[in-house]
Write a protein that holds these residues in place. Structure first.
Motif, short mmCIF file in Angstrom:
data_model
loop_
_atom_site.label_atom_id
_atom_site.label_comp_id
_atom_site.label_asym_id
_atom_site.label_seq_id
_atom_site.Cartn_x
_atom_site.Cartn_y
_atom_site.Cartn_z
N ILE A 35 37.28 45.88 44.77
CA ILE A 35 36.47 45.93 43.52
C ILE A 35 36.10 44.47 43.35
N VAL A 36 34.85 44.61 42.92
CA VAL A 36 34.35 43.15 42.25
C VAL A 36 33.89 43.26 40.90
N ILE A 37 34.37 42.06 40.06
CA ILE A 37 33.85 42.07 38.88
C ILE A 37 33.35 40.69 38.73
N THR A 38 32.22 40.89 37.79
CA THR A 38 31.44 39.55 37.45
C THR A 38 31.51 39.19 35.76
N LEU A 65 33.26 48.82 44.78
CA LEU A 65 33.02 49.19 43.47
C LEU A 65 32.63 47.82 42.81
N TYR A 66 31.45 47.88 42.28
CA TYR A 66 31.15 46.29 41.59
C TYR A 66 30.92 46.54 40.25
N ILE A 67 31.59 46.03 39.23
CA ILE A 67 31.65 46.37 38.06
C ILE A 67 31.13 44.75 37.13
N ASP A 68 29.90 44.75 36.91
CA ASP A 68 29.57 43.70 36.02
C ASP A 68 29.92 44.10 34.41
N MET A 69 30.63 42.76 33.99
CA MET A 69 31.11 42.86 32.65
C MET A 69 30.72 42.03 31.75
N ILE A 121 40.71 42.49 44.07
CA ILE A 121 39.82 42.14 43.08
C ILE A 121 39.13 41.12 43.38
N GLY A 122 37.77 40.99 43.68
CA GLY A 122 37.16 39.50 43.49
C GLY A 122 36.39 39.29 42.13
N PHE A 123 36.86 38.35 41.61
CA PHE A 123 36.37 38.04 40.31
C PHE A 123 35.58 36.74 40.05
N ILE A 124 34.31 37.11 39.84
CA ILE A 124 33.45 36.04 39.61
C ILE A 124 33.11 35.53 38.30
N GLY A 145 35.42 31.94 33.02
CA GLY A 145 35.05 31.00 31.84
C GLY A 145 36.08 31.70 30.40
N ILE A 146 35.54 31.44 29.37
CA ILE A 146 36.34 31.79 28.11
C ILE A 146 36.82 33.38 28.16
N MET A 147 36.13 34.17 28.64
CA MET A 147 36.54 35.60 28.71
C MET A 147 36.98 35.88 30.36
N GLY A 148 36.20 35.55 31.25
CA GLY A 148 36.89 35.78 32.51
C GLY A 148 37.98 35.23 33.08
#
Length: 294
Positions: free
Chosen positions: A60-63, A90-94, A4-7, A10-13
Motif C-alpha cells: 500500500i502507498v499513501i501520499t 493500492l495507492y491512497i492519496d490522503m 506501507i510506503g508513506f510519502i 509533515g504536520i499531518m503525515g
C-alpha cells in the motif's frame, strides 16, 4: 506484515505514519526533510532515500502532500508512485487536492493496473496525532474495503462517499463549512465584546444551544485568548477555498457564501496571517471594525 510506503511526513503525515507503525504496519517513509525522516525512525518506521525505494515493494502507498501540483508530480511523474509500484498495489492519496486531479490520478492508475483511492481527511494536527481523523473516501467499493484496516488506524469517522474524486469534493465542502463557521464565530465574538458583553460567557452560551458546533467546542477559548498557534494554517485554507471555487465552476453551481469566505481568508493571508491558525479570521474581522489589538 503489510508494508506501507508513506510519502510526505509533515504536520499531518508524520503522526499518521507513526500511528500506522503503532498499528503493526511496516512503514517505509520518504520526505525531503531529513528531520522528518529521523522522526519516523524514532517512531519505529524505516526511512527511504528516494521515492522509488519507499514504494517499490510496498503493498500500500499513501501520499500526504500540500497541493494538487505536488500530487501530480509525485503520483504521475517519470519516477513517481504509479511508475514505481508493483501492479495491483493500492495507492491512497490522503492530500487535500482538486477533485479533477484525483480523477486524473485514478485514470492513470487504472491504465497501469494500480488501484487508487482519494481519501482526504479532516481533524487537523490533533486528529492526526490522536488517530481520530474523519476520512472521506472516493474510489471503488472493493478498494475501500481493502483499505479499511489502514483507515481505522488513522481515524474514527470513515465514510466511502462515492467514486474517484468524490472524497475530494466532500473535503471541499468540509472546508467551506469550516471556514464559514470560523468567520461567523469571529463576527459573533467581535459583536459581543464591542457591546460590552464578556466574550467567553457569550460564546459559552452559544456553544450550548442551536448555534453549537465543533469549532465552538474546541476553539472558543483560544479565540477569546487570541491564541492562534496553527493546527491548520490560513495558507492551507486559502488553497482549499480555491479548490471549492474551482469545484463550484465545474459543477456549474453558484456558491455566494463560498466567495465571501474565500475573500476573507485571502485577506487574512494578504495581511500576513498565513502561518496562523485559520481561527485567525478573527483578526480580519477585528481589523474591518477598527478593533485590532495589534
Amino acid at each position: 506484515m503489510t508494508t506501507i510506503g508513506f510519502i510526505g511526513l509533515g504536520i499531518m503525515g508524520g503522526p499518521m505514519a507513526a500511528n500506522l507503525v503503532r498499528a503493526g504496519y511496516d512503514v517505509i517513509g520518504f520526505d525531503l526533510g531529513a528531520e522528518r525522516l529521523a522522526k519516523l525512525r524514532e517512531d519505529g518506521g524505516r526511512a527511504a532515500t528516494s521515492l522509488p525505494e519507499a514504494v517499490g515493494e510496498a503493498d500500500i502507498v499513501i501520499t500526504m502532500l500540500p497541493d494538487s501540483p505536488d500530487v501530480e508530480a509525485v503520483a504521475l511523474g517519470e519516477d513517481g508512485v504509479i511508475a514505481a509500484v508493483k501492479p495491483g498495489t493500492l495507492y491512497i492519496d490522503m492530500s487535500s487536492i482538486a477533485p479533477l486531479t484525483a480523477r486524473r490520478v485514478a485514470e492513470a492508475g487504472a491504465a497501469a493496473g494500480v488501484r487508487t483511492l482519494d481519501a482526504p481527511v479532516s481533524g487537523g494536527e490533533p486528529g492526526a496525532i490522536g488517530g481520530t481523523l474523519s476520512i472521506m473516501v472516493g474510489g471503488s467499493d472493493a478498494d475501500f474495503e481493502a483499505a479499511r484496516p489502514v483507515f481505522e488506524a488513522l481515524g474514527k469517522t470513515i465514510v466511502h462517499v462515492g467514486g474517484a474524486g468524490a472524497g475530494q469534493t466532500v473535503k471541499a465542502a468540509n472546508q467551506l463549512v469550516v471556514g464559514g463557521t470560523y468567520a461567523l464565530v469571529a463576527e459573533a465574538l467581535v459583536l459581543l465584546e464591542a457591546s460590552g458583553v464578556d466574550g467567553k460567557r457569550g460564546l459559552d452560551v452559544l456553544a450550548g444551544g442551536l448555534a453549537a458546533s465543533r469549532i465552538l467546542e474546541l476553539k472558543r477559548q483560544t479565540m477569546v485568548d487570541r491564541e492562534f498557534t496553527p493546527g491548520f494554517r490560513i495558507d492551507l485554507h486559502h488553497k482549499d477555498m480555491g479548490i471549492v471555487q474551482s469545484a463550484a465552476r465545474a459543477a456549474e453551481v453558484s456558491l455566494p457564501m463560498a466567495g465571501l469566505v474565500a475573500q476573507l481568508i485571502a485577506s487574512a493571508r494578504a495581511q500576513g496571517y498565513g502561518t496562523l491558525d485559520h481561527s485567525a479570521l478573527l483578526k480580519v474581522i477585528e481589523n474591518l471594525s477598527g478593533r485590532s489589538e495589534g
